[in-house]
Design a protein around this motif. Sequence first.
Motif, PDB file in Angstrom:
ATOM      1  N   GLU A 106       0.858  -1.280  -0.144  1.00 47.70           N
ATOM      2  CA  GLU A 106       0.120  -0.087  -0.050  1.00 47.70           C
ATOM      3  C   GLU A 106       0.731   1.387  -0.095  1.00 47.70           C
ATOM      4  O   GLU A 106       0.608   2.326  -0.646  1.00 47.70           O
ATOM      5  N   THR A 107       1.994   1.217   0.692  1.00 43.40           N
ATOM      6  CA  THR A 107       2.862   2.435   0.870  1.00 43.40           C
ATOM      7  C   THR A 107       3.311   2.468  -0.824  1.00 43.40           C
ATOM      8  O   THR A 107       3.682   3.677  -1.063  1.00 43.40           O
ATOM      9  N   ALA A 108       3.567   1.575  -1.266  1.00 44.44           N
ATOM     10  CA  ALA A 108       4.348   1.351  -2.430  1.00 44.44           C
ATOM     11  C   ALA A 108       3.886   2.002  -3.405  1.00 44.44           C
ATOM     12  O   ALA A 108       4.064   2.883  -4.305  1.00 44.44           O
ATOM     13  N   LYS A 109       2.421   1.681  -3.869  1.00 46.91           N
ATOM     14  CA  LYS A 109       1.551   2.191  -4.470  1.00 46.91           C
ATOM     15  C   LYS A 109       1.405   3.958  -4.423  1.00 46.91           C
ATOM     16  O   LYS A 109       1.245   4.525  -5.474  1.00 46.91           O
ATOM     17  N   GLY A 113       2.597   5.921  -7.845  1.00 43.06           N
ATOM     18  CA  GLY A 113       1.782   6.947  -8.226  1.00 43.06           C
ATOM     19  C   GLY A 113       1.614   6.856  -9.618  1.00 43.06           C
ATOM     20  O   GLY A 113       1.082   7.867 -10.503  1.00 43.06           O
ATOM     21  N   ASN A 114       1.480   5.629 -10.201  1.00 47.63           N
ATOM     22  CA  ASN A 114       1.067   5.597 -11.591  1.00 47.63           C
ATOM     23  C   ASN A 114       0.199   4.310 -11.878  1.00 47.63           C
ATOM     24  O   ASN A 114       0.415   3.294 -10.820  1.00 47.63           O
ATOM     25  N   THR A 115      -0.283   4.040 -12.826  1.00 44.25           N
ATOM     26  CA  THR A 115      -0.870   2.678 -13.100  1.00 44.25           C
ATOM     27  C   THR A 115      -0.227   1.465 -13.203  1.00 44.25           C
ATOM     28  O   THR A 115      -0.769   0.402 -13.442  1.00 44.25           O
ATOM     29  N   GLU A 116       1.152   1.498 -13.428  1.00 44.70           N
ATOM     30  CA  GLU A 116       2.001   0.294 -13.617  1.00 44.70           C
ATOM     31  C   GLU A 116       2.424  -0.154 -12.288  1.00 44.70           C
ATOM     32  O   GLU A 116       3.518  -0.754 -12.221  1.00 44.70           O
ATOM     33  N   PHE A 117       1.989   0.229 -11.230  1.00 46.19           N
ATOM     34  CA  PHE A 117       2.364  -0.152  -9.774  1.00 46.19           C
ATOM     35  C   PHE A 117       2.494  -1.771  -9.316  1.00 46.19           C
ATOM     36  O   PHE A 117       3.494  -1.967  -8.978  1.00 46.19           O
ATOM     37  N   ASN A 118       1.625  -2.673  -9.908  1.00 45.19           N
ATOM     38  CA  ASN A 118       1.902  -3.850  -9.782  1.00 45.19           C
ATOM     39  C   ASN A 118       3.127  -4.336 -10.721  1.00 45.19           C
ATOM     40  O   ASN A 118       3.981  -5.132  -9.908  1.00 45.19           O
TER      41      ASN A 118
END
Length: 279
Positions: A106-109, A113-118
């Motif tokens: 959750e912190t990483a997301k 701050g972009n749609t490629e977080f996974n």
Amino acid sequence: MKITFEGQSHQIDANTLINVLLHYQNIVNEASKELSGGSKNIELKINALEKGSFVIDVSLIESAIKHLFSSESVAYIASLYAIVDGTHRLYKHFKGRPVRTEEDKETAKTIIGNTEFNITIRVYNQPPVREAVSKSIETANADVNVEGFSVDCGTNEPTEFKRESFKEYIYDDFDTEKAILNETDEVVDAVLTIIALNFEPGSRWQFMYNGFKIQMTVKDDALMRKIDEGERFGKGDAIHVKMKIMKRYNPTYKAYENKSYKIVEFLEHIEVPRQKELF
């Protein structure tokens, strides 16, 4: 994308530049493999510099010329920029540690701050990627002319590392990580038959579990509370619990071995039938 070396001098060691670019290319390659599944080849190009500049202007292009100016190619490169940017941002926040827990994710997301977080998290978690960032900082730290090092992918503010903080960003705990990756655990619903017990807090008890003798330190609050309240536990009684089994991979047998056990939740005391008194 830009790599910037900060310093008062107009020179840096050639090895500093070469090594940092090699590590940077490794990051880009790993990000591209993850993003495309290995179906695309990316070339790292160094654009012409102004005299005395410490800003290294880097471009990524797809190797296949026929796709160079397609909308698909442009979108792909934009996603790759975002992943490389996010990787450096995660590294700065976690200081090289992998993203493991749900709280970490959750912190990483939020950081990415972009749609490629996974994909970015998967790329960042790869040891070779984090090692490449660490080695880049280590290389900059070894050059006395470098007072700072930053990466700018054009999607956010540059990710900066200052000389006074270089050492805290040099991560070298990969051997420990490897050991952790060779370990796993499983929580099972278990009935344990007591064969030896000690009522001192934190003492070791022995049980029969699935036909095997096991021992563990009993710390479960609910179980200890029952003991403190005067409930009698005896040899042959059983306890119904949630138990965590810690396992370690054995490369010789290519299988996981049970190494230790821990009660995580006490559910029920099952008393053995007592012999009734005759008189």
